[in-house]
Enzyme design. Structure first.
Site, PDB file in Angstrom:
ATOM      1  N   ARG A  19     -29.405 -10.254   1.360  1.00 30.71           N
ATOM      2  CA  ARG A  19     -30.649 -10.153   0.797  1.00 30.71           C
ATOM      3  C   ARG A  19     -30.690  -9.527  -0.792  1.00 30.71           C
ATOM      4  O   ARG A  19     -31.319  -9.739  -1.612  1.00 30.71           O
ATOM      5  CB  ARG A  19     -31.756  -9.434   1.531  1.00 30.71           C
ATOM      6  CG  ARG A  19     -31.994 -10.235   2.771  1.00 30.71           C
ATOM      7  CD  ARG A  19     -33.323  -9.574   3.594  1.00 30.71           C
ATOM      8  NE  ARG A  19     -33.563 -10.139   4.959  1.00 30.71           N
ATOM      9  CZ  ARG A  19     -34.224 -11.215   5.005  1.00 30.71           C
ATOM     10  NH1 ARG A  19     -35.002 -11.660   4.121  1.00 30.71           N
ATOM     11  NH2 ARG A  19     -34.546 -11.202   6.272  1.00 30.71           N
ATOM     12  N   MET A  31      -1.135  15.956   1.294  1.00 25.47           N
ATOM     13  CA  MET A  31      -2.789  15.375   1.510  1.00 25.47           C
ATOM     14  C   MET A  31      -3.725  16.333   1.019  1.00 25.47           C
ATOM     15  O   MET A  31      -3.731  17.679   1.829  1.00 25.47           O
ATOM     16  CB  MET A  31      -2.964  14.608   2.848  1.00 25.47           C
ATOM     17  CG  MET A  31      -4.188  14.090   2.551  1.00 25.47           C
ATOM     18  SD  MET A  31      -4.315  13.222   4.428  1.00 25.47           S
ATOM     19  CE  MET A  31      -6.009  12.330   4.116  1.00 25.47           C
ATOM     20  N   ALA A  89       0.934  11.561   7.048  1.00 29.01           N
ATOM     21  CA  ALA A  89       0.057  12.638   6.664  1.00 29.01           C
ATOM     22  C   ALA A  89      -1.325  12.549   7.493  1.00 29.01           C
ATOM     23  O   ALA A  89      -1.569  13.435   8.292  1.00 29.01           O
ATOM     24  CB  ALA A  89      -0.433  12.493   5.086  1.00 29.01           C
ATOM     25  N   ARG A  90      -2.151  11.252   7.530  1.00 27.15           N
ATOM     26  CA  ARG A  90      -3.261  11.055   8.179  1.00 27.15           C
ATOM     27  C   ARG A  90      -3.049  11.317   9.689  1.00 27.15           C
ATOM     28  O   ARG A  90      -3.921  11.595  10.263  1.00 27.15           O
ATOM     29  CB  ARG A  90      -3.832   9.797   7.876  1.00 27.15           C
ATOM     30  CG  ARG A  90      -4.566   9.831   6.580  1.00 27.15           C
ATOM     31  CD  ARG A  90      -4.765   8.371   6.179  1.00 27.15           C
ATOM     32  NE  ARG A  90      -3.696   7.248   6.115  1.00 27.15           N
ATOM     33  CZ  ARG A  90      -3.727   5.832   5.950  1.00 27.15           C
ATOM     34  NH1 ARG A  90      -4.961   5.684   5.893  1.00 27.15           N
ATOM     35  NH2 ARG A  90      -2.533   5.270   6.000  1.00 27.15           N
ATOM     36  N   TYR A 143       0.868   9.251 -11.268  1.00 29.56           N
ATOM     37  CA  TYR A 143       0.659  10.501 -11.940  1.00 29.56           C
ATOM     38  C   TYR A 143       1.611  10.972 -13.046  1.00 29.56           C
ATOM     39  O   TYR A 143       2.425  10.103 -13.272  1.00 29.56           O
ATOM     40  CB  TYR A 143       0.604  11.957 -11.044  1.00 29.56           C
ATOM     41  CG  TYR A 143      -0.498  11.852  -9.898  1.00 29.56           C
ATOM     42  CD1 TYR A 143      -1.758  11.665 -10.225  1.00 29.56           C
ATOM     43  CD2 TYR A 143      -0.125  11.353  -8.580  1.00 29.56           C
ATOM     44  CE1 TYR A 143      -2.872  11.257  -9.496  1.00 29.56           C
ATOM     45  CE2 TYR A 143      -0.969  11.518  -7.599  1.00 29.56           C
ATOM     46  CZ  TYR A 143      -2.600  11.423  -7.889  1.00 29.56           C
ATOM     47  OH  TYR A 143      -3.329  11.147  -7.111  1.00 29.56           O
ATOM     48  N   ARG A 160       1.969   4.039   6.444  1.00 34.04           N
ATOM     49  CA  ARG A 160       1.584   3.188   7.677  1.00 34.04           C
ATOM     50  C   ARG A 160       2.413   3.648   8.860  1.00 34.04           C
ATOM     51  O   ARG A 160       2.649   2.532   9.529  1.00 34.04           O
ATOM     52  CB  ARG A 160       1.290   1.887   7.572  1.00 34.04           C
ATOM     53  CG  ARG A 160       0.069   1.248   6.674  1.00 34.04           C
ATOM     54  CD  ARG A 160      -1.134   1.544   7.803  1.00 34.04           C
ATOM     55  NE  ARG A 160      -1.192   0.612   8.534  1.00 34.04           N
ATOM     56  CZ  ARG A 160      -1.421   0.464   9.989  1.00 34.04           C
ATOM     57  NH1 ARG A 160      -1.665   1.658  10.496  1.00 34.04           N
ATOM     58  NH2 ARG A 160      -1.313  -0.599  10.643  1.00 34.04           N
TER      59      ARG A 160
END
Length: 672
Positions: free
Chosen positions: A563, A27, A311-312, A167, A289
């Site tokens: 809006r 990462m 990783a995370r 990649y 995950r």
């Protein structure tokens, strides 16, 4: 008793032994781009190695200038760079870990003029790719080889060759990106030649006693992607070419099917790795995950993989493995797969951090120093801001009392955890609960504290959160008007037709909550695959189901209004906003921009939409139009002469999120 016996067992590769089955996956953190990159990365990786990670894989480093993510990006091409890399490898080895360099050539995804690729193709960036000549392909193979040899000389224990995520190597493999008709394109044997030649050349250069991981796409999730027979064949050929391990990846970056966000079930793609088990004789790594020891153990115990990559989760808690091994899983700070402080920051050129752990990648800023003078501190409000402050202040030695009006801690976390895709917020809340206990914070629940009760405290921290903003619309006091708190805390159940005023993060959360029939937890893997059009049978090319997405009907007719004239969801997370937008559109939520609210009556919500009058005949109007600071104790406390600090929503409610609340409160606690 051994905790997590499969996860913590050794893996013998013959020439070296990995002490457990945990890989810290590659990462990019942004530390790579700093002037003191080597020193910062050494500290970052060594902390995780010391806490038990068996094998760390670095963020991707290009084998040549054209392979970098952008001009001037990370490359490893020169002998002169060896000493800088050795700072990192020696730090990891001294901490008891092993580390591999990921070699990544971005191909057409490189954000610089004339990115190279197998064929001329428009890219997701402003540039058009240039087709590599046969000579340039051979040179690129030599560049991969040189990079791997330099990594070996720098002390790395191995390399990971990136052949996934769309990649360069992945681009050669599929007709989606490879339109060549020479020996590098056409038949699958030709298209996989580049990948095989890279692995062969690297193995020959580094010898047998060096870890060689190949990161392989198991599911491209795009038209003209690989089919399963091709994937099996490639895995076998990669093994024969000399790889020790295959690390499995899912999806190209350009694909609009989620693979890492909270809507993906835990270990939601491990079934793919399981299908490849037994087809090759080298270890396989499952990824995506996997964020708790229990999930990781289940993946291994059920034979889905030989190792797991996370990783995370190592941004959220550097001591993930250590705590798991010591039976302290409830002390692990859990990755909630939000991407707010990590991937979202990286993609705009900032250094990564973590929503639940702001110290990550900023270890020098967030040094926990014992308090010089112990103070008696009162914290009002047990939401994320109040809890983060209380835990950090108590860890520094202060005496902390935490007051909460409700019967449980959590604040906005109790709302967030009910939203589909945010179920892991419950784990985050469990972590906070355990930390408050471990740091001996005195928690007073069901206690609406008065200013007079706080006279004995040295300083008071108001983390009392927010109140929903009620816009000035005629009829806003109508019984059919609800706040998002009413809805998400199940205080009131909306009817079958609803209009949501406000399309920020909270508006999207409410729409997601109301568009799902059952809000009882994460979806099953089969249900997720059906909803996102993934072919569970793996009989169709690219892993895409021929019938497309089969989305459950929303139990309600929902209008989501804003809006502004801009498209709804534009200000959501960079890497997650598209998921939330697509999830709602698939479920039939009608999104209206350029809305002016006229009035509310028993017929519904009367609006001007793009200048045209319209009445939305709805049962309920739900207000998600912003927030106001809740700081009713501020004036009484200041008038008493008390020192008061505001944090979280009590300080600034506009554009408030958990990341800001936790980071601000942690910094404040370190300053007192």
């Amino acid at each position: 008793m051994t905790h997590y016996p499969h996860l913590l067992s050794e893996l013998d590769l013959g020439f070296t032994v990995l002490k457990n089955r945990v890989v810290m996956g590659a990462m990019h953190t942004g530390l790579e781009d700093l002037d003191d990159a080597s020193a910062r990365l050494a500290e970052f990786y060594a902390e995780r190695a010391a806490a038990g990670v068996a094998l760390i894989v670095t963020g991707g480093v290009a084998p040549n200038e054209k392979g970098a993510f952008y001009a001037g990006g990370s490359v490893f091409t020169l002998n002169e760079q060896i000493e800088e890399h050795r700072i990192v490898t020696e730090a990891v080895h001294q901490a008891g870990g092993k580390i591999a360099l990921q070699i990544l050539h971005a191909g057409r995804d490189s954000y610089q003029p004339e990115p190279v690729a197998p064929s001329v193709l428009k890219t997701s960036n402003p540039f058009t790719s240039v087709a590599l000549t046969s000579g340039e392909i051979e040179e690129t193979i030599a560049d991969f080889t040189r990079c791997a040899k330099l990594a070996q000389l720098a002390g790395y224990d191995g390399v990971e060759i990136m052949g996934s995520a769309g990649y360069l190597i992945n681009q050669f493999l599929v007709t989606h990106a490879n339109r060549r008709n020479d020996c590098w394109g056409g038949t699958y044997f030709n298209r996989m030649r580049f990948a095989i030649e890279v692995v062969k050349a690297v193995r020959q250069a580094v010898g047998d006693k060096f870890i060689l991981i190949y990161r392989m796409s198991m599911l491209d999730l795009l038209e003209e992607g690989s089919d399963w027979n091709e994937i099996e064949l490639l895995a076998q050929e990669i093994e024969a070419a000399g790889a020790n391990i295959i690390n499995t990846g899912v999806g190209w970056h350009e694909v609009h099917i989620p693979t890492v966000v909270g809507l993906v079930p835990p270990a939601g793609f491990s079934w793919l790795t399981h299908k490849l088990m037994g087809k090759v004789n080298i270890p396989l790594i499952a990824s995506n995950r996997i964020n708790t020891p229990a999930v990781a153990e289940q993946v291994l115990a059920t034979g889905c993989a030989d190792m797991v990559s996370m990783a995370r989760p190592f941004l959220a808690d550097a001591e993930f493995v250590k705590k798991a091994a010591e039976g302290r899983a409830d002390e692990i700070n859990i990755c909630i797969s939000c991407n707010q402080a990590c991937l979202d920051m990286i993609f705009v050129g900032n250094v990564a951090s973590c929503v639940v752990n702001p110290r990550t990648c900023r270890e020098r800023e967030f040094t926990l120093i014992p308090a010089k003078k112990v103070k008696k501190l009162a914290v009002v409000g047990a939401g994320p801001a109040g809890m983060a402050f209380a835990i950090t202040a108590a860890a520094r030695g202060h005496q902390v009392t935490l007051f909460e009006t409700n019967d449980d801690i959590g604040g906005q976390l109790n709302i967030a955890q009910r939203v589909p895709g945010k179920e892991d917020f419950r784990l985050m809340l469990g972590y906070f609960r355990k930390q408050l206990e471990l740091h001996c914070v005195s928690v007073k629940l069901n206690h609406k504290v008065a200013a007079a009760e706080l006279t004995c405290f040295d300083e008071i921290i108001l983390a009392s959160g927010i109140n929903p903003f009620m816009p000035d619309i005629c009829g806003i006091d109508n019984d059919r008007v609800l706040t998002y708190i009413d809805v998400l805390l199940n205080k009131k159940v909306p009817g079958k037709r609803v209009a949501i005023i406000g399309a920020g993060g909270i508006g999207f959360d409410v729409a997601t909550y109301l568009s799902h029939a059952h809000n009882t937890g994460a979806p099953s893997v089969p249900a997720f695959n059906r909803e996102w059009g993934i072919d569970s049978t793996l009989t169709h090319r690219g892993g895409l189901a021929p019938q497309g997405a089969v989305v459950p009907n929303s139990p309600r007719q929902i209008y989501l209004l804003q809006r502004k004239r801009s498209r709804l969801g534009r200000n959501l997370g960079r890497t997650t906003g598209w998921v939330h937008y697509k999830n709602l559109t698939q479920r039939g939520v009608e999104m209206l921009n350029d809305v002016k609210y006229q009035y509310i009556d028993n017929e519904g919500l009367h609006i001007l939409h793009a200048g045209q009058k319209r009445c939305l005949s709805v049962d309920n109007i739900i207000i998600c139009a912003g927030q106001l600071p809740c700081r009713e104790l501020l004036i009484p406390l200041v008038s008493m002469g008390k020192k008061v600090h505001l944090t979280g929503g009590a300080d600034t409610a506009a554009k408030l999120d958990i990341r800001k609340a936790i980071e601000q409160s942690t910094r404040l606690a370190m300053s007192i």
